[in-house]
Design a protein around this motif. Structure first.
Motif, PDB file in Angstrom:
ATOM      1  N   PHE A 206       0.846  -1.190   0.000  1.00 29.65           N
ATOM      2  CA  PHE A 206       0.000   0.000   0.000  1.00 29.65           C
ATOM      3  C   PHE A 206       0.883   1.242   0.000  1.00 29.65           C
ATOM      4  CE2 PHE A 206      -2.969  -3.031   1.932  1.00 29.65           C
ATOM      5  CZ  PHE A 206      -4.154  -2.718   1.277  1.00 29.65           C
ATOM      6  N   VAL A 207       0.516   2.229  -0.792  1.00 26.48           N
ATOM      7  CA  VAL A 207       1.202   3.518  -0.781  1.00 26.48           C
ATOM      8  C   VAL A 207       0.173   4.607  -0.484  1.00 26.48           C
ATOM      9  CG1 VAL A 207       2.357   5.250  -2.208  1.00 26.48           C
ATOM     10  CG2 VAL A 207       3.102   2.881  -2.288  1.00 26.48           C
ATOM     11  N   LEU A 208       0.549   5.507   0.434  1.00 26.47           N
ATOM     12  CA  LEU A 208      -0.293   6.649   0.798  1.00 26.47           C
ATOM     13  C   LEU A 208       0.433   7.924   0.396  1.00 26.47           C
ATOM     14  CD1 LEU A 208      -1.012   5.458   4.442  1.00 26.47           C
ATOM     15  CD2 LEU A 208      -2.412   5.014   2.438  1.00 26.47           C
ATOM     16  N   ASP A 209      -0.301   8.854  -0.203  1.00 27.95           N
ATOM     17  CA  ASP A 209       0.302  10.129  -0.585  1.00 27.95           C
ATOM     18  C   ASP A 209      -0.818  11.146  -0.745  1.00 27.95           C
ATOM     19  OD1 ASP A 209       2.158  12.049  -1.290  1.00 27.95           O
ATOM     20  OD2 ASP A 209       3.079  10.872  -2.886  1.00 27.95           O
ATOM     21  N   GLY A 210      -0.470  12.354  -1.163  1.00 26.93           N
ATOM     22  CA  GLY A 210      -1.455  13.408  -1.330  1.00 26.93           C
ATOM     23  C   GLY A 210      -0.797  14.713  -1.719  1.00 26.93           C
ATOM     24  N   VAL A 211      -1.592  15.762  -1.764  1.00 31.32           N
ATOM     25  CA  VAL A 211      -1.088  17.068  -2.219  1.00 31.32           C
ATOM     26  C   VAL A 211      -0.756  18.006  -1.065  1.00 31.32           C
ATOM     27  CG1 VAL A 211      -2.345  16.889  -4.404  1.00 31.32           C
ATOM     28  CG2 VAL A 211      -3.419  18.053  -2.464  1.00 31.32           C
ATOM     29  N   SER A 212      -0.962  17.567   0.172  1.00 32.88           N
ATOM     30  CA  SER A 212      -0.846  18.477   1.322  1.00 32.88           C
ATOM     31  C   SER A 212       0.527  19.110   1.451  1.00 32.88           C
ATOM     32  CB  SER A 212      -1.167  17.739   2.623  1.00 32.88           C
ATOM     33  OG  SER A 212      -2.517  17.395   2.686  1.00 32.88           O
ATOM     34  N   LYS A 213       1.573  18.307   1.410  1.00 29.83           N
ATOM     35  CA  LYS A 213       2.899  18.785   1.806  1.00 29.83           C
ATOM     36  C   LYS A 213       3.647  19.444   0.653  1.00 29.83           C
ATOM     37  CE  LYS A 213       2.010  16.881   5.783  1.00 29.83           C
ATOM     38  NZ  LYS A 213       1.587  17.690   6.939  1.00 29.83           N
ATOM     39  N   ARG A 214       3.822  18.717  -0.457  1.00 29.71           N
ATOM     40  CA  ARG A 214       4.672  19.294  -1.503  1.00 29.71           C
ATOM     41  C   ARG A 214       3.990  20.407  -2.288  1.00 29.71           C
ATOM     42  NH1 ARG A 214       4.196  14.041  -2.793  1.00 29.71           N
ATOM     43  NH2 ARG A 214       2.875  13.400  -4.534  1.00 29.71           N
ATOM     44  N   TYR A 215       2.666  20.450  -2.271  1.00 34.89           N
ATOM     45  CA  TYR A 215       1.970  21.529  -2.972  1.00 34.89           C
ATOM     46  C   TYR A 215       1.396  22.579  -2.026  1.00 34.89           C
ATOM     47  CZ  TYR A 215       2.341  18.297  -6.885  1.00 34.89           C
ATOM     48  OH  TYR A 215       2.830  17.437  -7.851  1.00 34.89           O
ATOM     49  N   GLY A 216       1.675  22.461  -0.732  1.00 34.85           N
ATOM     50  CA  GLY A 216       1.177  23.446   0.229  1.00 34.85           C
ATOM     51  C   GLY A 216      -0.337  23.488   0.302  1.00 34.85           C
TER      52      GLY A 216
END
Length: 364
Positions: A206-216
């Motif tokens: 499973f991989v979890l990611d999102g736009v929160s951190k690198r895109y502010g």
């Protein structure tokens, strides 16, 4: 959160306690969100997420890591925290175990407990840059182990797993029938070492990611799960029942950020400069732990030489200087005598915090 609440009652506070990027979201994301909402993109979407967004996510993995991720394995969620909860509900049976590092992101054990599981921890050492020793993970995995949860770049240490470590952990999970779960939310914010996705080594994770951190885009609440092929239907049922879907217009904004957002080179350079400022100051104060964060935007400070526990030290510093930092005990026993300082805030704020803390430690 308690420190943030206390800080909110004071005037003139420098916030180093929360991981809140000070960079604006990509302009294209803000424009698309506004246009999308204005054009009526406010209804439910497919629980998996809009197909165009999942195509953008798939393209990102091929561009960034050279791996192909089919759209049916991508599930868009309202933030990466609900994504992690869904994964834990899938992987963890009552009484089974999940292996975590120590230190770890503070809520991880709570997600495991919500699924009625238990946690086992592997201690990481600042003298090795908080790099895991594979033999310790081998020893921690047993018959009751259902999952192995890793995070790189890591919160709260900023450590980045080497490709050799990622590959070894993938091998361990495969040999022991343990489900590997990789929280990759800080990918893209690696400035002294390259962060590798577990998908470069296996599909069976499973991989979890999102736009929160690198895109502010922390408050936009847009994350995703990449599920192993054999867990696609289970995750689909969980997402349909518990998460429904991520906000429609935010999905459009996230797609724009992923496809057209500016490069991260200047942001990484800025974080590196801020880290170096804070690290030099920590050495001057005698609070340096002897390691250098290679990613994310956190630094652990060793406050074991100061009177009181980490909670008391954080309160004293906040009241005396207006500098807010996070006590380390919730991150695990290896962070028990630490404070976590975030350098996600502006360079001017970090310089102000250093000036205040210089005066505080000089007078104390």
């Amino acid at each position: 959160m308690e420190v943030l609440e206390k800080a909110g009652k004071l005037d003139d506070v420098v916030h180093l306690e929360v991981g809140e990027p000070d960079f604006e979201p990509p302009a294209i994301a803000r424009e698309v969100a506004s246009e999308s909402a204005a054009h009526g993109e406010v209804s439910y979407t497919n629980a998996r997420g809009k197909e165009s967004l999942r195509e953008a996510i798939s393209d990102y993995y091929e561009r960034q890591y050279g791996v192909e991720v089919p759209l049916n394995r991508i599930f868009v969620t309202p933030g990466s925290s609900p994504a992690l909860l869904a994964v834990m509900l899938d992987v963890v049976d009552p009484g089974s175990e999940v292996v975590l590092t120590d230190p770890h992101y503070a809520p991880y054990p709570n997600f495991v407990r919500q699924a009625e599981g238990e946690t086992t921890t592997v201690e990481l050492d600042p003298e090795t840059g908080f790099e895991p020793q594979i033999a310790d993970f081998e020893a921690a995995v047993g018959p009751e182990t259902a999952g192995l949860l890793i995070n790189s770049p890591a919160n709260p240490t900023g450590a980045v797993l080497s490709p050799e470590s990622v590959e070894a952990l993938v091998d361990l999970a495969e040999r022991t029938g343990t489900r590997l779960i990789s929280d990759e939310i800080y990918h893209g914010l690696d400035f002294d070492a390259e962060a590798h996705s577990v998908l470069e080594y296996t599909d069976d994770a499973f991989v979890l990611d999102g736009v929160s951190k690198r895109y502010g885009m922390t408050g936009w609440r847009l994350g995703w799960i990449i599920a192993p092929p054999d867990e696609e239907q289970a995750i689909n049922r969980l997402v349909q029942n518990f998460l429904i879907c991520a906000p429609n217009h935010v999905q459009d904004a996230a797609e724009a950020a992923i496809r057209e957002g500016a490069g991260l080179d200047s942001i990484r350079d800025t974080y590196r400069e801020r880290r170096d400022l804070l690290l030099e100051a920590a050495r001057d104060w005698g609070l340096d732990m002897g390691y250098t964060p290679a990613g994310a935007y956190y630094l652990l400070l060793d406050v074991s030489s100061l009177p009181g526990d980490a909670f008391e030290v954080a309160d004293r510093i906040l009241e005396a200087t207006g500098v807010a930092m996070t006590p380390g005990p919730d991150f695990g026993t290896q962070a028990e005598n630490t404070l976590r300082a975030s350098f996600a805030t502006s360079t001017a704020d970090i310089e102000e915090a250093i000036e205040r803390l210089d005066a505080y430690f000089e007078s104390h």
